[in-house]
Write an enzyme that holds these catalytic residues in place. Structure first.
Site, mmCIF file in Angstrom:
data_model
loop_
_atom_site.group_PDB
_atom_site.id
_atom_site.type_symbol
_atom_site.label_atom_id
_atom_site.label_comp_id
_atom_site.label_asym_id
_atom_site.label_seq_id
_atom_site.Cartn_x
_atom_site.Cartn_y
_atom_site.Cartn_z
ATOM 1 N N GLU A 169 0.776 -1.248 0.190
ATOM 2 C CA GLU A 169 0.077 0.078 -0.066
ATOM 3 C C GLU A 169 0.893 1.201 0.059
ATOM 4 O O GLU A 169 0.341 2.257 -0.658
ATOM 5 C CB GLU A 169 -0.577 0.152 1.219
ATOM 6 N N SER B 204 -44.364 -25.311 45.253
ATOM 7 C CA SER B 204 -43.706 -25.583 46.631
ATOM 8 C C SER B 204 -42.234 -25.265 46.668
ATOM 9 O O SER B 204 -41.579 -25.265 47.849
ATOM 10 C CB SER B 204 -44.178 -27.172 46.966
#
Length: 697
Positions: free
Chosen positions: A94, A364
């Site tokens: 690049e 319960s």
């Protein structure tokens, strides 16, 4: 010299002066422009390089288990924490003059301008890494002269204020690699399943091939294009003497294994848990004056990956092939840390968390909390009440309530609290609430962290008030922890994007006087809940945990609960608490046998597998209690003539003085005679904590 020659010389001198002044003016203008640019840059100051960063979640062992991100998935890493091949590859392909130029490559710019002018449109770029970085941060990717001018201005300012390594690092952390991945770290994890610092030359070159055109050069989209581009990158690196010819040859021959499927798998780790950790982190950061929206956080959680894996496996094994839903959570009594959480059958289909958001009737399962209030009000495990068909009146006699047991039968004789809890007798529970009162019961619920807004009625004793599984399991977890108020937590520490610790949990700072229940009552209640698995308590109904007793290899304290539309089981060992809920989101009645047994199977299989390889631990008695062998039917001290014997832990003042064979005891179960000798178990023997029938059978 003739007149003509003089005129020519004069004109020549005038031209030279004109050219000189033109050059001087141009140079002055250029200097003015450069000075203006510098002043412009100084006035504006350095442009911000801040970008959104993914927040990373870690498990208890610092392994990555997921992330959260804004628009872009990105994990910021410093240049020195990347493979050196990455920076070399990006420079080779690049911007070969990156460390020499001041942000602009004028040779490339001139060449590109020439081609653009010929084509009368923007056809070729000459952007340096700095310019590309500026575009990634501040601009769009439109090929226009306006955007290009803005890009140049930003690039100039960046070059003025930032070092080259800072710019290169920023670029590598912002460039797009396709598939929603920004920056080399996110891309490396996605494509190769490892951090960027571990990439080989071949992998680095392949990775750097992608940004030129992610839709063209992604190895997941077009492997042929990707590897051709990789060869170009490697050749450029070789031509610039960044790597040797031999290294390039090995790199081109290297077989690269892509692991994006593994990456996808890691994104599905405990999604319900991560939602809760995110919310908790958000609250913590707000209290510290920070905002989670800043991003870039590293959040270490309480998740134990092995527990989460086991939970998901047993749920997948036992959940029937219908729309039955599930909620599961496990946590540690000592710390309150959540170790696993499953909020539903499928997060992708429904992110609604049935552990933290769903409010359902616990049935319960609420009874141990009621009996915690009863122990504080003077009850003991040997408090006997008549279990028979009973109609209760309340609301000053204006209302009536007639509870039944699950099988529609009654004991029709006095039973103890110990037996009532083991077989889940409903009459005993409602009578207990009637004797204890609503205020003490609500006080226990509040102290244990169970939120409910139900009206006072006898049915509260049977779990008709809706609660969350998180609150219910947290309450059991506090009992398991000896009554200490251990808040439920999912976050261990938080670091910001700079690695600074913003929050760190410290269990050592917790005070033992943060108590919601006496340690003696907590232990007695714990030992009572081991009776769920003990057939010695069988009466008109069996102990409620016998169906899974065959899988049990260690002591557990637990309680199950059943309503028409809900199945719940919460229980614990000395080191781990787990809660399971099953039901239908729409509240449909549970009718299938496999639906009703799912909860218990999930719970016992999780507990057994989570403890695999760990020696069985006893529930160690506190100093204020003594273990005594009791006859279950009479509540007297057991002798050989009484067959239903069981170890029961009692406060010393509650230890009976009569033998189970005493005829007077048969008539008056709670009569107190001081002459009989007390029989105690050795509290130093950990195996004395197991119910005797646990070994007999």
């Amino acid at each position: 010299m003739g007149r003509v020659d003089l005129k020519l010389q004069k004109r020549k001198r005038q031209k030279i002066r004109s050219v000189f002044w033109y050059l001087l003016v141009s140079l002055s203008a250029l200097c003015t422009i450069l000075l203006a640019l510098r002043i412009y840059a100084q006035v504006l100051g350095p442009p911000s390089l801040a970008v959104s960063k993914a927040t990373v979640f870690l498990d208890r062992n610092s392994h990555s288990i997921g992330d959260r991100f804004a628009e872009q998935r990105r994990y910021w890493v410093e240049l020195e924490d990347m493979s050196p091949f990455i920076s070399e590859a990006i420079l080779a392909v690049e911007d070969q003059e990156f460390y020499e130029h001041n942000g602009f490559d004028y040779t490339r710019i001139a060449s590109a301008l020439l081609k653009d002018v010929k084509a009368m449109r923007k056809v070729e770029g000459a952007s340096t890494i700095t310019q590309q970085y500026a575009r990634n941060l501040y601009l769009t990717h439109d090929k226009t002269w306006t955007r290009k001018a803005k890009e140049a201005l930003y690039a100039y300012r960046m070059e003025v204020f930032y070092e080259k390594d800072v710019l290169l690092e920023g670029y590598l952390n912002t460039v797009y690699f396709g598939h929603g991945m920004y920056g080399v770290e996110a891309a490396s994890r996605f494509y190769f399943g490892k951090p960027s610092k571990d990439l080989t030359l071949a992998e680095s070159a392949l990775l750097i091939s992608i940004p030129k055109g992610p839709s063209i050069y992604s190895p997941l989209i077009n492997s042929e294009n990707a590897y051709e581009r990789q060869n170009v990158v490697l050749t450029l690196m070789e031509s610039q003497n960044m790597v040797t010819t031999e290294a390039v040859k090995r790199a081109k021959d290297e077989k690269i294994v892509l692991k994006n499927e593994e990456w996808k798998a890691t994104k599905s780790v405990a999604p319900y848990f991560l939602d809760e950790a995110w919310k908790e982190a958000e609250r913590i950061l707000k209290s510290k004056g920070r905002a989670i929206a800043e991003g870039g956080w590293t959040i270490e959680t309480t998740l134990v990956t092995q527990h989460q894996k086991v939970a998901e496996e047993v749920i997948a094994e036992w959940l029937p092939n219908n729309s039955l839903e599930v909620g599961f959570v496990s946590m540690e009594p000592e710390t309150g840390y959540v170790t696993a959480l499953v909020g539903g059958r499928s997060y992708s289909n429904s992110p609604f968390n049935r552990v933290t958001q769903a409010k359902r009737q616990p049935g319960s399962t609420i009874k141990p909390l009621l009996y915690a209030a009863a122990l504080e009000e003077g009850f003991s495990p040997l408090t006997f009440l008549e279990s028979e068909k009973t109609i209760f009146t309340y609301d000053d006699g204006r209302s009536k309530y007639e509870p039944n047991n699950v099988n529609g039968e009654f004991a029709n004789h006095p039973i103890s609290l110990a037996q009532a809890l083991a077989i889940s007798d409903n009459i005993y529970a409602v009578k207990t609430l009637e004797k204890v009162g609503y205020k003490p019961f609500r006080s226990v619920l509040e102290r244990l962290g169970v939120k409910t807004s139900a009206q006072n009625s006898p049915s509260m004793a049977l779990g008709t008030s809706e609660v969350t599984l998180k609150d219910l399991t947290g309450a059991f977890n506090k009992i398991a922890g000896g009554g200490l108020d251990r808040k439920i937590q999912t976050v261990l520490s938080i670091k910001d994007s700079q690695g600074e610790v913003v929050f760190e949990a410290n269990p050592a700072e917790r005070k033992d006087d943060d108590r919601v229940m006496s340690k003696d009552d907590a232990f007695i209640l714990t030992h009572l809940m081991t009776g769920m698995f003990d057939p010695v308590f069988n009466d008109y109904a069996p102990a409620t945990g016998l169906s899974i007793r065959g899988k049990q290899t260690r002591p557990y304290a637990a309680k199950s609960g059943t309503t028409n539309s809900d199945q719940v089981l919460v229980g614990y060992s000395p080191s781990l608490t787990a809660g399971v809920w099953n039901g239908y989101d729409e509240g449909r009645e549970l009718q299938l046998a496999e639906d009703k047994q799912t909860t218990k199977n999930i719970w016992i299989d999780f507990m057994e597998k989570a403890h695999q390889g760990v020696s069985p631990e006893p529930f160690l008695p506190t100093k204020g209690v003594s273990g005594t062998i009791i006859d279950i039917e009479t509540g007297g001290l057991a002798v050989s003539e009484c067959s239903k014997q069981r170890l029961v832990y009692l406060k010393r003042e509650d230890i009976p003085k009569r033998l189970c064979t005493d005829p007077k005891l048969q008539k008056q179960l709670v009569d107190d005679i001081e002459d009989n000798e007390m029989i105690e178990m050795d509290s130093d023997d950990p195996w004395s904590m197991f119910p005797f029938s646990f070994f007999r059978n």
